[in-house]
Design a protein around this motif. Structure first.
Motif, PDB file in Angstrom:
ATOM      1  N   LEU A  58       0.811  -1.222   0.000  1.00 10.81           N
ATOM      2  CA  LEU A  58       0.000   0.000   0.000  1.00 10.81           C
ATOM      3  C   LEU A  58       0.845   1.274   0.000  1.00 10.81           C
ATOM      4  O   LEU A  58       0.559   2.198  -0.770  1.00 10.81           O
ATOM      5  CB  LEU A  58      -0.960  -0.002   1.180  1.00 10.81           C
ATOM      6  CG  LEU A  58      -2.279  -0.762   0.983  1.00 10.81           C
ATOM      7  CD1 LEU A  58      -3.106  -0.718   2.258  1.00 10.81           C
ATOM      8  CD2 LEU A  58      -3.070  -0.169  -0.170  1.00 10.81           C
ATOM      9  N   GLY A  62       0.583   4.201  -2.867  1.00 11.25           N
ATOM     10  CA  GLY A  62       0.323   5.600  -2.559  1.00 11.25           C
ATOM     11  C   GLY A  62       1.439   6.515  -3.026  1.00 11.25           C
ATOM     12  O   GLY A  62       1.198   7.621  -3.523  1.00 11.25           O
ATOM     13  N   ASP A  65       1.076   7.275  -6.663  1.00 16.34           N
ATOM     14  CA  ASP A  65       0.027   8.255  -6.927  1.00 16.34           C
ATOM     15  C   ASP A  65       0.454   9.671  -6.548  1.00 16.34           C
ATOM     16  O   ASP A  65      -0.051  10.644  -7.111  1.00 16.34           O
ATOM     17  CB  ASP A  65      -1.246   7.880  -6.150  1.00 16.34           C
ATOM     18  CG  ASP A  65      -1.983   6.705  -6.779  1.00 16.34           C
ATOM     19  OD1 ASP A  65      -1.894   6.535  -8.006  1.00 16.34           O
ATOM     20  OD2 ASP A  65      -2.647   5.956  -6.034  1.00 16.34           O
ATOM     21  N   SER A 211      -3.165   9.558   0.297  1.00 16.49           N
ATOM     22  CA  SER A 211      -3.500   8.811  -0.909  1.00 16.49           C
ATOM     23  C   SER A 211      -3.978   7.400  -0.567  1.00 16.49           C
ATOM     24  O   SER A 211      -4.928   6.881  -1.165  1.00 16.49           O
ATOM     25  CB  SER A 211      -2.276   8.738  -1.832  1.00 16.49           C
ATOM     26  OG  SER A 211      -2.551   7.999  -3.000  1.00 16.49           O
ATOM     27  N   ILE A 212      -3.332   6.770   0.412  1.00 13.81           N
ATOM     28  CA  ILE A 212      -3.744   5.423   0.832  1.00 13.81           C
ATOM     29  C   ILE A 212      -5.155   5.457   1.403  1.00 13.81           C
ATOM     30  O   ILE A 212      -6.002   4.623   1.046  1.00 13.81           O
ATOM     31  CB  ILE A 212      -2.753   4.862   1.869  1.00 13.81           C
ATOM     32  CG1 ILE A 212      -1.387   4.623   1.215  1.00 13.81           C
ATOM     33  CG2 ILE A 212      -3.294   3.564   2.470  1.00 13.81           C
ATOM     34  CD1 ILE A 212      -0.304   4.243   2.199  1.00 13.81           C
ATOM     35  N   GLN A 353      -5.897   7.919  -7.586  1.00 13.05           N
ATOM     36  CA  GLN A 353      -5.940   6.750  -6.692  1.00 13.05           C
ATOM     37  C   GLN A 353      -5.674   5.443  -7.436  1.00 13.05           C
ATOM     38  O   GLN A 353      -5.816   4.361  -6.867  1.00 13.05           O
ATOM     39  CB  GLN A 353      -7.309   6.642  -5.992  1.00 13.05           C
ATOM     40  CG  GLN A 353      -7.570   7.677  -4.926  1.00 13.05           C
ATOM     41  CD  GLN A 353      -8.072   8.982  -5.526  1.00 13.05           C
ATOM     42  OE1 GLN A 353      -8.929   8.962  -6.405  1.00 13.05           O
ATOM     43  NE2 GLN A 353      -7.540  10.090  -5.050  1.00 13.05           N
ATOM     44  N   THR A 356      -2.835   3.078  -6.023  1.00 17.79           N
ATOM     45  CA  THR A 356      -3.231   2.612  -4.694  1.00 17.79           C
ATOM     46  C   THR A 356      -4.293   1.533  -4.792  1.00 17.79           C
ATOM     47  O   THR A 356      -4.239   0.511  -4.086  1.00 17.79           O
ATOM     48  CB  THR A 356      -3.764   3.786  -3.851  1.00 17.79           C
ATOM     49  OG1 THR A 356      -2.744   4.782  -3.738  1.00 17.79           O
ATOM     50  CG2 THR A 356      -4.156   3.321  -2.452  1.00 17.79           C
ATOM     51  N   SER A 359      -2.813  -1.701  -5.655  1.00 14.65           N
ATOM     52  CA  SER A 359      -2.154  -2.300  -4.493  1.00 14.65           C
ATOM     53  C   SER A 359      -3.170  -2.955  -3.565  1.00 14.65           C
ATOM     54  O   SER A 359      -2.923  -4.031  -3.013  1.00 14.65           O
ATOM     55  CB  SER A 359      -1.357  -1.232  -3.731  1.00 14.65           C
ATOM     56  OG  SER A 359      -0.254  -0.778  -4.492  1.00 14.65           O
TER      57      SER A 359
END
Length: 418
Positions: A58, A62, A65, A211-212, A353, A356, A359
């Motif tokens: 993750l 992020g 991104d 972002s995550i 996104q 992310t 992921s």
């Protein structure tokens, strides 16, 4: 950049991303054993690799991104080259652990940015209604072909060099390091991105968690994406069930030749995966859309797993042939379903996104794999391999109910997604 050029560059990067792991697959365990590591130590090294990938999955999505796909992919190539350098030179447990930890970092960094770059580039050239399937199919097929070529080369190269070099098992890892440097070069030269705002370290450290949270929030709140994560978990169960149980089954059928038999089947399995990726657009066209095509690929997977379960009743060469055949058909179906599944997900998320979300999807796949390793491994030991494959087939069949029933979901703007 025009779509044809983007498609070719994505395919090249996909091949260079997966060639080094393929080269490493056959010789690494033997190299560690030859340099004095015991089975438990080798297990610890490989476990550290897996743990590193899971922990960083993750955060690296992020990071892509926030700071851009190109930068993260270049970092992946650099970490990969460093990892193979350490592994070639390693003669102790700490050094092997360091090398595999660096390889885990490289793997996590490479999870998603190339595909996100291609989708962003195609959307910029043709709009959000652009057909992603041809480019995704070519890229995933090239990755599978590179894996196949890497496994075969990594297995045969030490044999060819056994009378030439002192440690022939290290040769594929040297080649993997060279391929990683080539990946770094190609990414820096051939993957342009729109200019981004230059961020300081503090802004990056604040931006990645944001972002995550945003990406995970989109995946959880959007009903279609949440269902697709369930499908990924089921695919992880299916995939791990054959990776765990096929070597055991072939070992039962062939005795001491089980490792060789599985190596040959696995190499051809990567070719079958490439075929499935290449056939994904045809699945969608024949079935009447990506959703129906993905469901059709999942049904092929269900039938193949059922065939594996049934094959356990066959002895000798017939059992080997039936197991290998069902194994290859499963990879064709699962690869086609997975590619169309990814296309559905890309249609539900914005660029900010995208990596992310890939992921998060990868973590769902790994969670399914963990459940398969624990649950199906126990079931196979208590009831039999056939029963474990039958359960995997049933779970995969249930996952087909998670696919949305209308094409309208592909056109919903992510900002209005439920």
């Amino acid at each position: 950049m025009n779509p044809v050029s983007a498609r070719r560059r994505y395919a090249l990067v996909s091949a260079l991303t997966w060639l080094p792991p393929g080269l490493m697959m056959a010789p690494l365990v033997l190299l560690m054993a030859g340099r004095g590591l015991g089975v438990a130590q080798i297990g610890a090294v490989m476990g550290l690799y897996g743990l590193t990938v899971v922990v960083l999955e993750l955060p690296t999505g992020g990071l892509s991104d926030v700071i851009g796909r190109r930068t993260v992919l270049a970092a992946s190539g650099a970490f990969s080259a460093a990892a193979y350098t350490v592994l070639v030179l390693a003669h102790s447990l700490p050094m092997f652990m360091l090398g595999c930890a660096l390889k885990g970092v490289a793997r996590a960094l490479s999870s998603g940015p190339a595909q996100a770059w291609y989708v962003d580039t195609l959307h910029a050239a043709e709009g959000r209604d652009a057909d992603l399937k041809p480019g995704l199919a070519r890229g995933e097929a090239m990755g599978s072909i590179a894996l196949c070529a890497g496994v075969v080369t990594g297995g045969l190269l030490p044999l060819g060099l056994s009378s030439v070099v002192a440690e022939p098992l290290a040769a594929p890892l040297v080649l993997a390091g060279v391929a990683s440097v080539l990946l770094l070069t190609v990414v820096l030269v051939a993957l342009p991105e729109p200019p981004r705002e230059r961020l300081g370290l503090g802004e990056v450290l604040r931006g990645v968690p944001l972002s995550i949270r945003t990406g995970v929030g989109v995946a959880v709140r959007d009903g279609v994406l949440a269902r697709m994560l369930g499908v990924s978990a089921a695919a992880g169960i299916a995939l791990c069930s054959i990776e765990l149980l096929t070597p055991i089954r072939l070992g039962e059928l062939t005795g001491g030749a089980g490792s060789t038999a599985y190596g040959m089947v696995a190499a051809v399995g990567f070719a079958a995966s490439a075929a499935g990726n290449a056939l994904a657009p045809a699945f969608a066209r024949i079935a009447g859309g990506s959703i129906r095509g993905a469901r059709a690929g999942a049904v092929v997977t269900v039938l193949a797993l059922g065939g594996l379960a049934a094959s356990t009743a066959l002895p000798g060469p017939a059992g080997v042939a039936a197991t290998a055949g069902a194994y290859l058909v499963m990879f064709v179906g699962l690869s086609a379903a997975t590619l169309l599944h990814v296309e559905i997900m890309h249609g539900r998320v914005e660029s900010a996104q995208r990596a992310t979300l890939l992921s998060v999807d990868s973590l769902a796949l790994q969670l399914g794999g963990f459940l398969a390793n624990v649950g199906l491994g126990w079931l196979a030991g208590r009831v039999g391999i056939g029963a474990a494959w039958a359960v995997a087939s049933g779970l995969m069949l249930l996952s087909t109910l998670l696919y949305p029933r209308t094409r309208a979901v592909l056109a919903v703007a992510p900002g209005r997604a439920p």
